[in-house]
Design a protein around this motif. Structure first.
Motif, PDB file in Angstrom:
ATOM      1  N   ASP A 191       0.803  -1.222   0.000  1.00  0.00           N
ATOM      2  CA  ASP A 191       0.000   0.000   0.000  1.00  0.00           C
ATOM      3  C   ASP A 191       0.838   1.275   0.000  1.00  0.00           C
ATOM      4  N   ARG A 192       2.118   1.148  -0.344  1.00  0.00           N
ATOM      5  CA  ARG A 192       2.977   2.338  -0.427  1.00  0.00           C
ATOM      6  C   ARG A 192       4.279   1.949  -1.120  1.00  0.00           C
ATOM      7  N   LEU A 193       5.115   2.942  -1.378  1.00  0.00           N
ATOM      8  CA  LEU A 193       6.377   2.721  -2.076  1.00  0.00           C
ATOM      9  C   LEU A 193       7.553   3.044  -1.176  1.00  0.00           C
ATOM     10  N   TRP A 194       8.615   2.264  -1.304  1.00  0.00           N
ATOM     11  CA  TRP A 194       9.887   2.636  -0.669  1.00  0.00           C
ATOM     12  C   TRP A 194      10.458   3.857  -1.387  1.00  0.00           C
ATOM     13  N   PHE A 195      10.470   3.762  -2.702  1.00  0.00           N
ATOM     14  CA  PHE A 195      11.155   4.764  -3.518  1.00  0.00           C
ATOM     15  C   PHE A 195      10.147   5.408  -4.461  1.00  0.00           C
ATOM     16  N   LYS A 196       9.874   6.692  -4.243  1.00  0.00           N
ATOM     17  CA  LYS A 196       8.867   7.393  -5.027  1.00  0.00           C
ATOM     18  C   LYS A 196       9.446   8.096  -6.249  1.00  0.00           C
ATOM     19  N   LEU A 249      17.241  -2.571  -6.004  1.00  0.00           N
ATOM     20  CA  LEU A 249      16.229  -1.797  -5.301  1.00  0.00           C
ATOM     21  C   LEU A 249      15.016  -1.685  -6.205  1.00  0.00           C
ATOM     22  N   MET A 250      13.913  -2.292  -5.804  1.00  0.00           N
ATOM     23  CA  MET A 250      12.654  -2.158  -6.523  1.00  0.00           C
ATOM     24  C   MET A 250      11.796  -1.121  -5.796  1.00  0.00           C
ATOM     25  N   SER A 251      10.715  -0.713  -6.402  1.00  0.00           N
ATOM     26  CA  SER A 251       9.960   0.400  -5.832  1.00  0.00           C
ATOM     27  C   SER A 251       9.377   0.095  -4.464  1.00  0.00           C
ATOM     28  N   ASN A 252       9.054  -1.191  -4.194  1.00  0.00           N
ATOM     29  CA  ASN A 252       8.405  -1.513  -2.919  1.00  0.00           C
ATOM     30  C   ASN A 252       9.087  -2.645  -2.149  1.00  0.00           C
ATOM     31  N   HIS A 253      10.318  -3.016  -2.550  1.00  0.00           N
ATOM     32  CA  HIS A 253      11.082  -4.024  -1.812  1.00  0.00           C
ATOM     33  C   HIS A 253      12.520  -4.020  -2.326  1.00  0.00           C
ATOM     34  N   VAL A 254      13.385  -4.746  -1.638  1.00  0.00           N
ATOM     35  CA  VAL A 254      14.786  -4.841  -2.065  1.00  0.00           C
ATOM     36  C   VAL A 254      15.257  -6.284  -1.939  1.00  0.00           C
ATOM     37  N   HIS A 255      16.285  -6.627  -2.717  1.00  0.00           N
ATOM     38  CA  HIS A 255      16.929  -7.930  -2.652  1.00  0.00           C
ATOM     39  C   HIS A 255      18.441  -7.736  -2.543  1.00  0.00           C
ATOM     40  N   PHE A 256      19.088  -8.576  -1.744  1.00  0.00           N
ATOM     41  CA  PHE A 256      20.547  -8.613  -1.660  1.00  0.00           C
ATOM     42  C   PHE A 256      21.012 -10.059  -1.666  1.00  0.00           C
ATOM     43  N   VAL A 257      22.144 -10.317  -2.307  1.00  0.00           N
ATOM     44  CA  VAL A 257      22.867 -11.570  -2.121  1.00  0.00           C
ATOM     45  C   VAL A 257      24.148 -11.216  -1.380  1.00  0.00           C
ATOM     46  N   TYR A 259      17.463   3.882   5.737  1.00  0.00           N
ATOM     47  CA  TYR A 259      16.585   4.426   4.711  1.00  0.00           C
ATOM     48  C   TYR A 259      15.318   5.007   5.334  1.00  0.00           C
ATOM     49  N   SER A 260      14.778   4.363   6.340  1.00  0.00           N
ATOM     50  CA  SER A 260      13.578   4.868   7.011  1.00  0.00           C
ATOM     51  C   SER A 260      13.815   6.252   7.598  1.00  0.00           C
ATOM     52  N   GLN A 261      14.995   6.456   8.172  1.00  0.00           N
ATOM     53  CA  GLN A 261      15.323   7.759   8.744  1.00  0.00           C
ATOM     54  C   GLN A 261      15.313   8.844   7.678  1.00  0.00           C
ATOM     55  N   ARG A 262      15.862   8.534   6.512  1.00  0.00           N
ATOM     56  CA  ARG A 262      15.933   9.527   5.443  1.00  0.00           C
ATOM     57  C   ARG A 262      14.580   9.736   4.772  1.00  0.00           C
ATOM     58  N   TYR A 263      13.818   8.650   4.691  1.00  0.00           N
ATOM     59  CA  TYR A 263      12.453   8.744   4.159  1.00  0.00           C
ATOM     60  C   TYR A 263      11.605   9.613   5.088  1.00  0.00           C
ATOM     61  N   SER A 264      11.734   9.381   6.381  1.00  0.00           N
ATOM     62  CA  SER A 264      10.963  10.138   7.365  1.00  0.00           C
ATOM     63  C   SER A 264      11.303  11.622   7.301  1.00  0.00           C
ATOM     64  N   LYS A 265      12.573  11.919   7.123  1.00  0.00           N
ATOM     65  CA  LYS A 265      13.003  13.320   7.055  1.00  0.00           C
ATOM     66  C   LYS A 265      12.413  14.014   5.837  1.00  0.00           C
ATOM     67  N   LYS A 266      12.268  13.278   4.736  1.00  0.00           N
ATOM     68  CA  LYS A 266      11.747  13.875   3.496  1.00  0.00           C
ATOM     69  C   LYS A 266      10.230  13.921   3.470  1.00  0.00           C
ATOM     70  N   TYR A 267       9.582  12.826   3.913  1.00  0.00           N
ATOM     71  CA  TYR A 267       8.131  12.719   3.756  1.00  0.00           C
ATOM     72  C   TYR A 267       7.346  12.829   5.060  1.00  0.00           C
ATOM     73  N   GLY A 268       8.052  12.772   6.190  1.00  0.00           N
ATOM     74  CA  GLY A 268       7.362  12.903   7.465  1.00  0.00           C
ATOM     75  C   GLY A 268       6.677  11.647   7.951  1.00  0.00           C
ATOM     76  N   SER A 269       6.913  10.517   7.296  1.00  0.00           N
ATOM     77  CA  SER A 269       6.313   9.252   7.718  1.00  0.00           C
ATOM     78  C   SER A 269       7.249   8.531   8.676  1.00  0.00           C
ATOM     79  N   LEU A 286       7.327   3.706   7.820  1.00  0.00           N
ATOM     80  CA  LEU A 286       7.383   3.095   6.498  1.00  0.00           C
ATOM     81  C   LEU A 286       7.743   1.616   6.577  1.00  0.00           C
ATOM     82  N   LEU A 287       8.824   1.283   7.300  1.00  0.00           N
ATOM     83  CA  LEU A 287       9.329  -0.086   7.316  1.00  0.00           C
ATOM     84  C   LEU A 287       9.258  -0.721   8.698  1.00  0.00           C
TER      85      LEU A 287
END
Length: 282
Positions: free
Chosen positions: A13-18, A46-54, A73-83, A86-87
């Motif tokens: 119901d939301r995006l990691w990366f807008k 990095l996909m819009s709503n999830h990530v994968h690493f090996v 990433y949540s810290q930086r997302y929160s600073k930009k969008y106020g949410s 997110l994660l």
């Protein structure tokens, strides 16, 4: 030596990366973690709503790595969008990969082909947000070494006081070249030749998801949704729409972008169930 495929749950119901700025922010977190943790990054996307690493490391370090990634990433997302959340409840899945039985090759190919499976690009090398263009590449992107940058200039890119090795290169796209910290030599030796790597890419389960019809990425659909909201209803935000207007907007998004209910829910922040109801309304 242990290897792990690390995946976060898909947000529905939301995006990691807008936008591209969000992706650049995400791309500049793995080098910080690679420089400060006993972890070898072999592949990621990095996909819009999830990530994968090996990763090559202990299971504990793999779990610590992805949790630190999410936190930063949540810290930086929160600073930009106020949410703030997110994660917060975003789950993770960690599965061991093995050198025997081509398990590791298949895991790396699976990660590389996520953008192709999502019908965003024809080839992993065309997708910039990960390691798609890192292996067996002929040209090296232009950039500047971290050692040649001032502290303040570096922080403008990585948004952190953590240090990076001077050999790391920040490319013109605004993020650290993954080849600076990903174990490219090991992955290339694993696959041995570009042809063999391409064989695993083309036979990945993600390759079999490709549809014939064109698809639009979440960021483009989000941009289209904002534009349509303004042009159709003269309103800045979808939260200002009446239910009848919202229903019409979602139908227009489905028609114009061939978007399915899952993508519309991610982009709009509306629950999947409500999206389906509004799409089906007369």
């Amino acid at each position: 030596m242990q290897f792990w495929l690390v995946t976060t749950d898909h947000l529905t119901d939301r995006l990691w990366f807008k936008d591209d700025e969000d992706f650049r922010t995400g791309m500049n977190i793995p080098p910080l973690l690679a420089a400060s943790m006993p972890v070898n990054i072999l592949s990621f996307i990095l996909m819009s709503n999830h990530v994968h690493f090996v990763l090559s490391c202990s299971q504990h370090d793999a779990e610590t790595f992805i949790n630190r990634f999410k936190k930063l990433y949540s810290q930086r997302y929160s600073k930009k969008y106020g949410s703030q959340s997110l994660l917060l409840n975003n789950g993770i899945d960690i599965r061991e990969l093995f050198l025997d039985g081509e398990s590791l090759e298949k895991g790396i190919a699976y990660v590389q082909m996520n953008c192709v499976g999502a019908n965003i690009s024809l080839n992993p090398a065309d997708y910039p947000w990960g390691t798609g263009n890192v292996f067996f590449r002929i040209q090296t992107p232009k950039g500047i070494c971290v050692g040649d940058m001032g502290v303040r200039e570096l922080r403008r890119y990585v948004h952190s006081r953590l240090s990076l090795p001077g050999s790391y290169v920040i490319i013109d796209d605004g993020f650290v070249d993954p080849a600076s910290y990903v174990n490219v030599a090991f992955v290339e030796s694993l696959f041995r030749t570009p042809k063999r790597m391409n064989y695993f890419l083309q036979n990945s389960s993600k390759a079999k998801l490709v549809r014939e019809a064109p698809s639009f990425g979440d960021q483009m659909v989000l941009s289209g949704m904002k534009s349509l909201c303004l042009s159709l209803f003269r309103k800045q935000n979808i939260s200002d729409l009446l239910e009848s207007e919202l229903s019409e907007l979602l139908k227009q998004i489905r028609y114009r972008f061939s978007a399915d209910p899952g993508q519309i829910a991610r982009v709009s922040g509306i629950s999947y169930e409500m999206v389906c109801r509004l799409l089906d309304s007369i």
